[in-house]
Design an enzyme around this catalytic site. Structure first.
Site, PDB file in Angstrom:
ATOM      1  N   ASP A  67      13.897   3.584  29.767  1.00 24.82           N
ATOM      2  CA  ASP A  67      12.752   2.676  29.602  1.00 24.82           C
ATOM      3  C   ASP A  67      12.795   1.931  28.272  1.00 24.82           C
ATOM      4  O   ASP A  67      12.002   1.015  28.055  1.00 24.82           O
ATOM      5  CB  ASP A  67      11.410   3.411  29.805  1.00 24.82           C
ATOM      6  CG  ASP A  67      11.219   4.621  28.916  1.00 24.82           C
ATOM      7  OD1 ASP A  67      12.221   5.214  28.479  1.00 24.82           O
ATOM      8  OD2 ASP A  67      10.058   5.003  28.658  1.00 24.82           O
ATOM      9  N   HIS A  68      13.721   2.304  27.381  1.00 24.29           N
ATOM     10  CA  HIS A  68      13.846   1.643  26.081  1.00 24.29           C
ATOM     11  C   HIS A  68      15.174   0.911  25.917  1.00 24.29           C
ATOM     12  O   HIS A  68      15.405   0.294  24.884  1.00 24.29           O
ATOM     13  CB  HIS A  68      13.689   2.663  24.945  1.00 24.29           C
ATOM     14  CG  HIS A  68      12.366   3.357  24.982  1.00 24.29           C
ATOM     15  ND1 HIS A  68      11.326   3.017  24.138  1.00 24.29           N
ATOM     16  CD2 HIS A  68      11.897   4.334  25.793  1.00 24.29           C
ATOM     17  CE1 HIS A  68      10.277   3.776  24.429  1.00 24.29           C
ATOM     18  NE2 HIS A  68      10.598   4.583  25.428  1.00 24.29           N
TER      19      HIS A  68
HETATM   20 ZN    ZN Z   1       9.877   6.066  26.525  1.00 27.64          ZN
END
Ligand code: ZN
Length: 309
Positions: A67-68
């Site tokens: 997610d990053h």
């Molecule tokens: Zn995260």
């Protein structure tokens, strides 16, 4: 004056939702453009936000959870597709070099942009540019993670009426700024007689972490703090187990560090109403709170006038 603002590209933790993309944050800071934590879909979010790839001058990755960082592959290839002429350094925790290299070369493409790996191996300054220094600090997550802050040095603001009063004009202004003292018409003029302190601005970026000293060190005196608040306090045990903050903790950090504008993000999907994060943080912090939504543009507050943080 050139703009200093945050463009929010995505705000979801773990998995995107119908209304929240994976993480992604673009900081416009004078002529520079810092892209933080490009999660999946960042390339398209940049398009929707009206940010061209050529505006990206540096990329900072906090850690290698998807997610990053899954969007790094797309962004890197886009830089080449658009033949972005300037080098783009990429900072990330040094232990994640293998992940970086995979994302850097995820598929076949015509690789012409100068994307430069600059792994962060220790706390401290990772880059110094015209508008300040970028520092990284190790956070406390379930894998290696770092937070970042951008610190503009304090300076002085010249006061036109005082300059006129002391007969300082033209190239003498620059000379006085450089040398601190000047002789005009046989009289000596000191820099502090014709100028006022101009406190430098600070931006801090704190993603996945438990509450730890580094969080406070990064947030100290920030004009704009972007901080994860994955959980609410009712799930504080989960937050601790998975290496995350609660909204209450984010508010506490902002209050203790005298932050001027607090941006909450990286929300767990378990809560239907994101306003609860803002309300919880407001219990600790009396300043301005923004519960980030995708494609928000959040200005860095006007420069402080008092030199004390
Ligand atoms: Zn995260």
């Amino acid at each position: 004056m050139a703009a200093r603002e945050l463009v929010v590209l995505g705000t979801a933790s773990q998995a995107p939702t119908r209304t929240r993309n994976h993480n992604g944050y673009f900081l416009r800071w004078d002529g520079e453009g810092l892209l933080f934590d490009p999660g999946e879909g960042t390339q398209r979010q940049l398009l929707l936000a009206g940010v061209p790839s050529s505006a990206i001058t540096r990329i900072c990755v906090s850690h290698f959870h998807g997610d990053h960082s899954l969007g790094l592959a797309g962004v890197v290839q886009r830089l080449s597709l658009d033949r972005v002429p300037h080098p783009v350094p990429v900072h990330f925790p040094a232990s994640g070099l293998a992940y970086f290299e995979r994302l850097r070369s995820a598929t076949a493409f015509h690789d012409v942009a100068e994307v430069r790996a600059e792994p962060v191996a220790a706390d401290g300054v990772v880059a110094t540019g015209g508008s300040g220094t970028i520092e990284a600090r190790r956070l406390e997550h379930v894998i290696d993670a770092v937070g970042y802050r951008l610190v503009e040095p304090d300076g002085r603001r010249m006061l036109p009426d005082r300059l006129a009063q002391h007969g300082v004009a033209g190239p003498d202004v620059g000379r006085l700024q450089r040398e601190g003292t000047l002789t005009v018409g046989g009289r000596s003029v000191q820099l502090d007689q014709v100028s006022a302190p101009r406190p430098g601005q600070r931006f801090a970026f704190v993603m996945d972490t438990r509450l730890c000293d580094a969080v406070f060190a990064l947030a100290e005196g920030a004009d704009l703090l972007v901080i994860e608040s994955t959980f609410l306090e009712e799930d504080a045990a989960l937050a601790h187990r998975y290496g995350h903050l609660t909204a209450r903790q984010a508010g506490l950090v902002a209050a203790r560090c005298r932050v001027r504008r607090l941006v909450l993000t990286h929300f767990s999907q378990r809560y239907a109403d994101a306003e609860r994060f803002g309300a919880e943080a407001a219990g600790e912090y009396g300043g301005e709170i923004v519960v980030a939504a995708d494609l928000d543009t959040i200005p860095v507050p006007p420069r402080r006038t008092d030199p004390d943080r």
